[in-house]
Structures are given as structure tokens and as C-alpha cells.
Design an enzyme around this catalytic site. Structure first.
Site: not given
Length: 473
Positions: A433-435
Site C-alpha cells: 500500500q502507498c498513497r
């Protein structure tokens, strides 16, 4: 006087050509490695590039100063400030002049006065310009390099974090405080021409406007508003972004003299076959697939990794490419020239070959199964995250992590992932997961190429997670 501005969006790097139209001479300030744009503008404007200069030994791109000196006979005006560790090592046989604080030199009727402005680096200088060809007896502007930006100042921690010079961050911050005292004494009307804009990792809050004035920065630049040294040092060192891994290579390349582009080996087109790829991987070469992540996710060759060829390509290549291994590309042939230019801008010179996208047709014909990873949205995976059936890997920056993250997640910033694979949870499937889902897609490719096969990319990232009302800490 002639002044032309050049900007590389992928590196957020600004450089300048300054010419004296009366004498037909010009100088390039903080040149990029690819000098073709400067030569084209000089020819169009009827001037000849006779000199080049740098405000300091750059860490975020390969300088074109040596290219201009060797290829065009340009005289190099370079800093002789700072300690012995950061002196230029490639100047023997090249026309050059070493500069100290207070020195002056001229290109035609354009005069430059050297101002030693340490803080970002020990040897950093700024150049105050006076157009005497226009009968001016006062300066017009100052080329500040990585000293003062629009809305920010240069970070002092790169030598410590990227190069390993212990204790240099605090000392650099104190030097910056003293340098800014001198800057504040300059006339308010003086134009400020920095070497970087928004997006550069050489500061933490750079503005997107290309230039400013001394007076405007004194009013609105946060760093110039702090008059107490200890408070300034604390504020300057706090919240600096992680320095890209390639910075240490750039410092050494620009100090010792980067290879000339004409001397680099040619990148050859390789046969787009299963056998070619298998041989490269068996011989320890890296293979970078430059397709969009959405295509790579659906099917890719096992052992390859993915950096999409877009605006962020150069900076992520600097983070994720192993400079010690040959790099081969899977790409559209029409994009090769641009890719090589972007890679060479940060010193990735060992690119012996490329394979076109028909290689995927050959894999299909040979009935060789491609690797893939699943893309999941928060609603699909939230229950498994909550129950602990999957592990979450957050690959955002430290500042983003502190703002809020998924409970129980492991944090490893994407750029550091290749060197921290041992810290990745391996006992359960991974949700990466990232932004928004772009960085986590690259992380999935790095993980699969290094043996972590059970990975999923969280589409929409933390933004979509938050929008769905799911928990954060």
C-alpha cells in the site's frame, strides 16, 4: 545580456545560459549532462559557449560541465572552497579557474562575484551577476544553486545520510544559518535564480515558481524568518525527506569526473526471445520492464521488475536500480532514446541491451506462464487485514506514515525496499500500500523479483482506504 532558463521536470533541476550579446560569449550555470539543449539555444541566439560553472558538487544529477569542457573547450569556473574531501579531481588538462569567496570573473561584459555559501555542502558557492554591458553598476541577480530556493533552503544532511560523513548534518545546518545572514544583507531587489524547483529532494518545501527576489524570500521563506541558531538548526533538520539512494553515486561521479557520453558503450537491441531473457537473468543482469504498472500486474516475466516510463521514471530508477549490475530494458523501441537520456542523467550508464515488447508474444507462443499479482480494493481486503490473515506493507515516505496508517502495517519506504527485503513479513500474503497505488505497484514488482510471490497491490492506496471509512492510526 542574454538569459535563458532550462528545466528538467523529471529531476526538478534548473540550469541557465547567460550570454553577452556584444561579445558573442556565453556561460552555462549548473549544466545537465545532456548539453544539446544549451548548444541549440546558443546557436539560435548567435553566441558561443566559452565557459561553464557549478554552484557545488551536485548529488542529484550528473553534471554536464566536463562535457562542455572536453567537447566545446569551455573554461570551467569551479569552487575551491570546502575541505579536501570535496575538491574536483578531473581538472588536469582542462581549462579552468578555481574560485574562492570574493573572486570575480567575466564572460564578455557580464561579471560574476563569488559568494561562499556553505550549508547544503561545504564547497557551495553562489554567483552574483552584474550586467556591465548594460552600463549597470549594481548587481541584477544571484544564482544560488542549492543554497536558497523559492520558499526553502538547501538541506544540510545529504553528506551524512547519503555519503556517510558522520556529524556533518548539524555542522552543515549551522553553516547554513551563517550563510543566510549574508544573504539577508543583499539588496531586496536582487533576483534569485535557484538550481531546483518543487519536487527536488534537495530540500523539503521548494516552491514551484522558477525565480524570486531576495526581498520576497526575506518576507516569506520560512528559513529566513528564524533568527535564533538552535531553533533554526532544529527546524532545518526536522522532516527532511529520505535522500535517494543514487545521491552517493552522483557526488562521487561529479567530484571525480563523469564519463563522457561519447565514450559510453552502445545499447544493443537483443533478440526478443525466452532464451535471451533466461540467459540474462542467469548471468546476474537486471531487467527493467518499463510498461505501465496496470499491464505489468496482469502478466510479466518472472525475475523482472517494473518502473513505468513516466514523469517519475528517473527519480525511481535512482532509488531502485542496482548501480553495480548491468541493466537491460524491456521497452518500446521509440522510447529508448529518452529512457537512456533519463538514466544517464543520474549516472546509470551500464545499459548493454534492450528487448522490445514482442518478447511477450514469444512467451505466449512458447506457452511459458507469466507471473502476475492481484490488485485489490479496500472493500475486498479489509476483513482479511482486520483478522490478520494478511500482512500490510506501507511503502510511503516517513512523513506520510506519521500522518496516519493502517493498524498493524509494516513501514518500509519504497526507495529503501531493495536493501531491506529481510524486514518484509514473509509468513502471510502481503497487501502492499502507498498513497494511491502507484508506488505500491512498483514495490510489488520488487518483492516478486526477490522471491516474495504472494503479494497484492491495494488500488487507491490509503486515500481509498480512508474514503471507505476504514480504520487508521
Amino acid at each position: 545580456m542574454l538569459l535563458r532558463y532550462f528545466y528538467d521536470e523529471k529531476l526538478a533541476h534548473a540550469s541557465y545560459l547567460v550570454g553577452c550579446q556584444k561579445t558573442g560569449e556565453a556561460i552555462v550555470i549548473d549544466p545537465s549532462r545532456d548539453i544539446a539543449p544549451y548548444l541549440a539555444v546558443a546557436k539560435a541566439e548567435g553566441v558561443r559557449i566559452v565557459a561553464a560553472t557549478e554552484t557545488h558538487i551536485h548529488a542529484d544529477f550528473v553534471s554536464g560541465a566536463r562535457e562542455l569542457a572536453v567537447g566545446q573547450g569551455a573554461k570551467l569556473f569551479l569552487s575551491d572552497e570546502g575541505d579536501e574531501e570535496w575538491k574536483y579531481q578531473y581538472l588536469t588538462g582542462l581549462p579552468h579557474q578555481l574560485l574562492k569567496d570574493g573572486d570575480r570573473f567575466a564572460i564578455g561584459n557580464i561579471w560574476f562575484e563569488v559568494m561562499h555559501t556553505p550549508g547544503h555542502t561545504p564547497e557551495s558557492i553562489s554567483l552574483v551577476l552584474t550586467d556591465k554591458g548594460g552600463a549597470a553598476d549594481r548587481p541584477m541577480g544571484i544564482f544560488t544553486g542549492d543554497f536558497v530556493f523559492v520558499g526553502d533552503v538547501g538541506r544540510p544532511d545529504l553528506l551524512e545520510k547519503a555519503v556517510g560523513v558522520k556529524g556533518s548534518a548539524d555542522g552543515g545546518a549551522r553553516q547554513m544559518f551563517q550563510s543566510l545572514k549574508r544573504f539577508k544583507e543583499l539588496p531586496d531587489y536582487l533576483q534569485v535564480w535557484p538550481a531546483h524547483g518543487a519536487g527536488s529532494a534537495c530540500g523539503k518545501a521548494l516552491g514551484a515558481v522558477p525565480s524570486s527576489t531576495v526581498g520576497y524570500e526575506k518576507l516569506f521563506n520560512w528559513a529566513l524568518a528564524i533568527d535564533e541558531e538552535e531553533a533554526f538548526v532544529a527546524a532545518l533538520l526536522d522532516g527532511q525527506p529520505e535522500p535517494p539512494a543514487y545521491f552517493k553515486y552522483m557526488k562521487l561521479a561529479n567530484k571525480n569526473g563523469p564519463a563522457l557520453l561519447a565514450d559510453l558503450p552502445k545499447t544493443e537491441q537483443l533478440a526478443a526471445t525466452v532464451e535471451t531473457v533466461s540467459t540474462l537473468l542467469a548471468n546476474g543482469a537486471a531487467i527493467l520492464d518499463t510498461r505501465a504498472s496496470s499491464h505489468y500486474a496482469k502478466g510479466h516475466i518472472e525475475g523482472t521488475f517494473n518502473i513505468p516510463y513516466n514523469k517519475s521514471f528517473t527519480s525511481w530508477a535512482g532509488w531502485l536500480v542496482d548501480y553495480e549490475r548491468p541493466l537491460n530494458l524491456i521497452c518500446e523501441p521509440g522510447q529508448l532514446t529518452g529512457m537512456l537520456r533519463d538514466l544517464r542523467a543520474i549516472g546509470i550508464d551500464n545499459v548493454p541491451g534492450f528487448i522490445d515488447l514482442t518478447v511477450y508474444d514469444r512467451y505466449a507462443e512458447a506457452d511459458v506462464q507469466l507471473e502476475a499479482y492481484e490488485e485489490v480494493d479496500p472493500a475486498q481486503i479489509a476483513a482479511q487485514v482486520e483478522s490478520g490473515d494478511v500482512c500490510v506493507l506501507d511503502v510511503r515516505n516517513q512523513s506520510e506514515w506519521k500522518e496516519g496508517h493502517i493498524p498493524g502495517a509494516t513501514h518500509i519506504m519504497l526507495g529503501t525496499l531493495p536493501r531491506r527485503l529481510a524486514e518484509v513479513p514473509a509468513e502471510k500474503p502481503l497487501v502492499v500500500q502507498c498513497r494511491s497505488g502507484a508506488r505500491s505497484a512498483m514495490a510489488c514488482s520488487i518483492l516478486q523479483a526477490n522471491g516474495h510471490k504472494r503479494v497484492m497491490n491495494l488500488t487507491g492506496g490509503i486515500l481509498q482506504w480512508a474514503k471507505a471509512g476504514l480504520p487508521q492510526v
